[in-house]
Structure formats: structure tokens, C-alpha cells
Design a protein around this motif. Structure first.
Motif, PDB file in Angstrom:
ATOM      1  N   UNK A 170       0.697  -1.139  -0.009  1.00 28.42           N
ATOM      2  CA  UNK A 170       0.010   0.012  -0.063  1.00 28.42           C
ATOM      3  C   UNK A 170       0.782   1.280  -0.099  1.00 28.42           C
ATOM      4  N   UNK A 171       0.729   2.278  -0.776  1.00 23.96           N
ATOM      5  CA  UNK A 171       1.554   3.071  -1.247  1.00 23.96           C
ATOM      6  C   UNK A 171       1.405   4.155   0.102  1.00 23.96           C
ATOM      7  N   UNK A 172       0.351   4.370   0.879  1.00 20.57           N
ATOM      8  CA  UNK A 172       0.243   5.048   1.973  1.00 20.57           C
ATOM      9  C   UNK A 172       1.023   4.519   3.131  1.00 20.57           C
ATOM     10  N   UNK A 173       1.012   3.202   3.291  1.00 17.10           N
ATOM     11  CA  UNK A 173       1.730   2.476   4.402  1.00 17.10           C
ATOM     12  C   UNK A 173       3.245   2.727   4.159  1.00 17.10           C
ATOM     13  N   UNK A 174       3.709   2.537   2.690  1.00 20.55           N
ATOM     14  CA  UNK A 174       5.105   2.878   2.534  1.00 20.55           C
ATOM     15  C   UNK A 174       5.655   4.239   2.920  1.00 20.55           C
ATOM     16  N   UNK A 175       4.615   5.199   2.670  1.00 19.23           N
ATOM     17  CA  UNK A 175       4.983   6.597   2.864  1.00 19.23           C
ATOM     18  C   UNK A 175       5.012   6.797   4.351  1.00 19.23           C
ATOM     19  N   UNK A 176       4.103   6.359   5.014  1.00 20.97           N
ATOM     20  CA  UNK A 176       4.215   6.504   6.388  1.00 20.97           C
ATOM     21  C   UNK A 176       5.374   5.843   7.113  1.00 20.97           C
ATOM     22  N   UNK A 181       8.069   5.259   5.712  1.00 22.45           N
ATOM     23  CA  UNK A 181       9.438   5.870   5.796  1.00 22.45           C
ATOM     24  C   UNK A 181       9.401   7.497   6.357  1.00 22.45           C
ATOM     25  N   UNK A 182       8.258   7.988   6.552  1.00 20.37           N
ATOM     26  CA  UNK A 182       8.137   9.185   7.474  1.00 20.37           C
ATOM     27  C   UNK A 182       8.604   8.782   8.840  1.00 20.37           C
ATOM     28  N   UNK A 183       8.090   7.814   9.245  1.00 20.48           N
ATOM     29  CA  UNK A 183       8.694   7.392  10.955  1.00 20.48           C
ATOM     30  C   UNK A 183      10.068   7.337  10.910  1.00 20.48           C
ATOM     31  N   UNK A 184      10.728   6.278   9.752  1.00 19.44           N
ATOM     32  CA  UNK A 184      12.125   6.483   9.689  1.00 19.44           C
ATOM     33  C   UNK A 184      12.911   7.568   9.719  1.00 19.44           C
ATOM     34  N   UNK A 185      12.403   8.649   8.868  1.00 22.35           N
ATOM     35  CA  UNK A 185      13.105   9.848   8.663  1.00 22.35           C
ATOM     36  C   UNK A 185      12.989  10.818   9.812  1.00 22.35           C
ATOM     37  N   UNK A 186      11.989  10.825  10.472  1.00 20.28           N
ATOM     38  CA  UNK A 186      11.441  11.877  11.513  1.00 20.28           C
ATOM     39  C   UNK A 186      11.836  11.431  12.657  1.00 20.28           C
ATOM     40  N   UNK A 187      11.882  10.208  13.048  1.00 25.89           N
ATOM     41  CA  UNK A 187      12.174   9.368  14.306  1.00 25.89           C
ATOM     42  C   UNK A 187      13.159   8.679  14.409  1.00 25.89           C
ATOM     43  N   UNK A 188      14.228   8.859  14.288  1.00 26.71           N
ATOM     44  CA  UNK A 188      15.535   7.967  13.993  1.00 26.71           C
ATOM     45  C   UNK A 188      15.860   7.378  15.301  1.00 26.71           C
ATOM     46  N   UNK A 189      15.548   7.594  16.489  1.00 23.82           N
ATOM     47  CA  UNK A 189      15.889   6.903  17.515  1.00 23.82           C
ATOM     48  C   UNK A 189      14.817   5.846  18.185  1.00 23.82           C
ATOM     49  N   UNK A 190      13.581   6.002  17.353  1.00 19.11           N
ATOM     50  CA  UNK A 190      12.653   4.858  17.594  1.00 19.11           C
ATOM     51  C   UNK A 190      13.177   3.397  16.884  1.00 19.11           C
ATOM     52  N   UNK A 191      12.963   2.312  17.765  1.00 12.13           N
ATOM     53  CA  UNK A 191      13.306   1.091  17.411  1.00 12.13           C
ATOM     54  C   UNK A 191      12.158   0.491  16.947  1.00 12.13           C
ATOM     55  N   UNK A 192      11.854   0.645  15.784  1.00  9.59           N
ATOM     56  CA  UNK A 192      10.679   0.363  14.878  1.00  9.59           C
ATOM     57  C   UNK A 192      10.723  -1.249  14.381  1.00  9.59           C
TER      58      UNK A 192
END
Length: 340
Positions: free
Chosen positions: A181-187, A189-200
Motif C-alpha cells: 500500500x503506497x500510503x503505508x510505505x509513505x508513513x 518512511x516518514x517514521x524512519x526519517x522523522x524519528x530516527x531513535x525509535x526502534x521500529x
């Protein structure tokens, strides 16, 4: 019944296919514990949730979980990451999971709602939870099932708390198209870029259970640097291989989704849909579940757990993974992510 009933065929599969392949120590990065009678009721509470897992288990105590490991993995030591059940009464399932974690010295995640106050998350972390488990069911009730976004059940306020503390986020993505899903992928990557210290941790390899679920997801997610993936409740070796090719073996974790993987079954996919094939009558009336099929031929049917591990073994052989890679996927990677 606590634990499992191992058949002669289960023993054959484990001893001939899995015992020597698996390392001596495992971290199961995706397990649930909850007590009988604590599940929520009502259609609204169960929207967007497949029904078949509760045909396998209506509860899973810590005793049940640990006994099941002993029976499934003789000769191995298994350490689980605990979570409550996200469609249970959250106060009760969270309290039970934390109590189990304290008694057994295990890591534990806090199940959230979309409107859980940030201060409640901070208090949970202070109590000993190492992160959170958001879930699509725990989003606003007015959002149609097929339109639930990651941000509807994992809001910015929660991400900010997890970023502050470098917390773990176990994410089961929503939407019918799953990982592609494109929206899932976008979100993601947004978490990845905005919150680099989260262990996702992206659970179930993004719910890519059929080849059609993959799409071009890993062309996009391959650009990530931090998120990791567990292959819990997944028997698609193609998804496991795609994940490793994109992000490397150091970002894949063994997880099971216990107690769901106590199910006796095998999985097939047709036209992008997965089906769990189970012994006729074993799980009651499955006629209304779109992901369940029954068969009379169950003599050579083993546990979901073993089917998942068979799939990973096929993936490891296809990619030529080293023993060190395999040890890391079953223990070292999760130890790093969880700070064990």
C-alpha cells in the motif's frame, strides 16, 4: 489446554529438519499473553481484525507460553518479548503482561489506544515497559475499516514519546493492500526519517503473506536504515528473502505471534489471498472465515510454528545465509534491538 500435544510427525519435523538448523538460544520477538475472560466483546471492538487467531487460543498465560516453548523446542532456550493481546481490555492485559515480565525477567511492550495520553506512555516506560504495541483496532471508531492509516492508531504524540526515550514500537500495519500500500510505505518512511531513535519493528514483514502483497515495497523500504522486520506468523519464504535482500540479515528478527502458532495447519495462497488449511472440525465452525479451509488429510500436518521455521530455512538455503547470520536472526538482532 496448556502447552501443545506433539504428534509423531511433529517430532519428525523438529528432529529431522529444525533441531540442527536452529541455534541453541532464541529470542521470540513477537508473543502475546492474556488471561481468560479479558477479551473485549462487540463488533465495533473487533473491526479490522481477522477472526481465526481466536479459534486457536482464547487466552495464553505465561505458564502456557513457556511450557509450549519447552515442548516445541527441546534442547533450546527461548526468551520471549511479551505483549498483551491488543483486542483484550487493555488495562487488564497490560497489567498482566507487565507482571509476567517482572516475574520472569522478560522484556514487555505496552498496548495502546490512539488516544492514550503521552503522559501515560511515560509512566508505562517508567514502570518497566520497553516500548509500545499500537494496533489498528484501537483507532477512532468512525474511520472505515479499509481506510485506517498507521497515523490513526500510532499518532504523532506517541511517536514523539518513543523518540525521546528510544523506545520500541511493534507495528502491525493496516489496510487491505498490506505492505504494498503506497500510503503505508509513505508513513513507514516518514517514521524512519522523522524519528530516527525509535526502534521500529514492522511485524509479520508488513503482513506480506502472499507474493502479491510484496509489490515494490522493498525497493522503497530498502532505502531505510533503522527499521527492522519480524517474520511472525508468516510462511512466505519469498517475503523473507525479499526483506533480507533489501535491508540485510541484520534487520530481520524471528517472531512467532504465539500462541497463534500453536495452530495445526499449513498455508496456501491463491490470487493474492492466504488460506490456513486445518484438520476438519479441530477449530469448530470455520465456514464464515475467509482465511480458513479444512481438510480430511491431516496425518502429515504439523504446527504453524514449524511451518514458519520451515519457510525460513528455505529462505536461508536459497540465500546461502551463514550460521552467524542465522544466529543473529534468531537471537543477536533482537538482543540488539531490545537491549538484552
Amino acid at each position: 489446554m496448556e502447552g501443545i500435544t506433539r504428534t509423531a510427525y511433529d517430532r519428525q519435523v523438529y528432529e529431522q529438519e529444525l533441531a540442527d538448523f536452529l541455534p541453541d538460544r532464541l529470542i521470540d520477538a513477537h508473543t502475546h499473553v492474556w488471561e481468560e475472560g479479558t477479551l473485549r466483546s462487540g463488533e465495533e471492538e473487533n473491526r479490522a481484525c481477522v477472526r481465526w487467531p481466536l479459534m486457536v487460543a482464547s487466552s495464553c498465560t505465561i505458564r502456557d507460553l513457556l511450557l509450549s516453548y519447552e515442548q516445541m523446542f527441546p534442547g533450546k532456550a527461548v526468551r520471549p518479548l511479551l505483549m498483551g493481546y491488543p483486542t483484550a481490555i487493555l488495562d487488564k492485559t497490560n497489567a498482566y503482561a507487565l507482571d509476567c515480565a517482572r516475574r520472569c525477567s522478560l522484556p514487555v511492550l505496552y498496548c495502546t489506544r490512539y488516544d492514550t495520553p503521552p503522559e501515560t506512555l511515560r509512566q508505562a516506560l517508567a514502570q518497566g515497559y520497553c516500548g509500545i504495541k499500537p494496533y489498528q483496532n484501537n483507532s477512532p471508531s468512525y474511520i472505515p475499516e479499509r481506510e485506517i492509516r498507521i497515523s490513526d492508531f500510532l499518532p504523532r504524540e506517541h511517536l514523539e514519546v518513543m523518540e525521546e526515550c528510544g523506545g520500541v514500537v511493534m507495528l502491525h500495519i493496516s489496510r487491505p493492500a498490506r505492505l504494498r500500500d503506497p500510503l503505508n510505505l509513505a508513513q513507514l518512511m516518514e517514521i524512519e526519517e522523522r524519528y530516527p531513535h525509535i526502534r521500529l519493528i514492522v511485524a509479520h514483514i508488513g503482513r506480506a503473506y502472499a507474493p502479491e502483497d510484496l509489490g515494490d515495497a522493498f525497493e522503497i523500504l530498502g532505502r531505510s536504515k533503522n527499521m527492522v522486520f519480524d517474520f511472525s506468523a508468516n510462511t512466505l519464504d519469498e517475503a523473507m528473502a525479499a526483506c533480507i535482500r533489501a535491508v540485510g540479515p541484520e534487520r530481520l528478527l524471528f517472531g512467532s505471534d504465539m500462541p497463534i502458532t500453536k495452530m495445526r495447519m499449513y498455508r496456501v495462497t491463491e490470487n493474492g489471498v492466504y488460506y490456513n488449511v486445518v484438520p476438519r472440525g479441530l477449530y469448530g465452525d470455520v465456514s464464515e472465515d475467509p482465511h480458513m479451509r479444512e481438510t480430511e488429510d491431516a496425518d502429515r500436518m504439523t504446527l504453524f510454528m514449524y511451518e514458519e521455521l520451515r519457510a525460513f530455512k528455505r529462505c536461508a538455503q536459497r540465500l546461502g545465509l551463514s550460521r552467524e547470520n542465522i544466529r543473529d536472526i534468531f537471537y543477536g538482532n533482537a538482543a540488539r534491538v531490545l537491549g538484552i
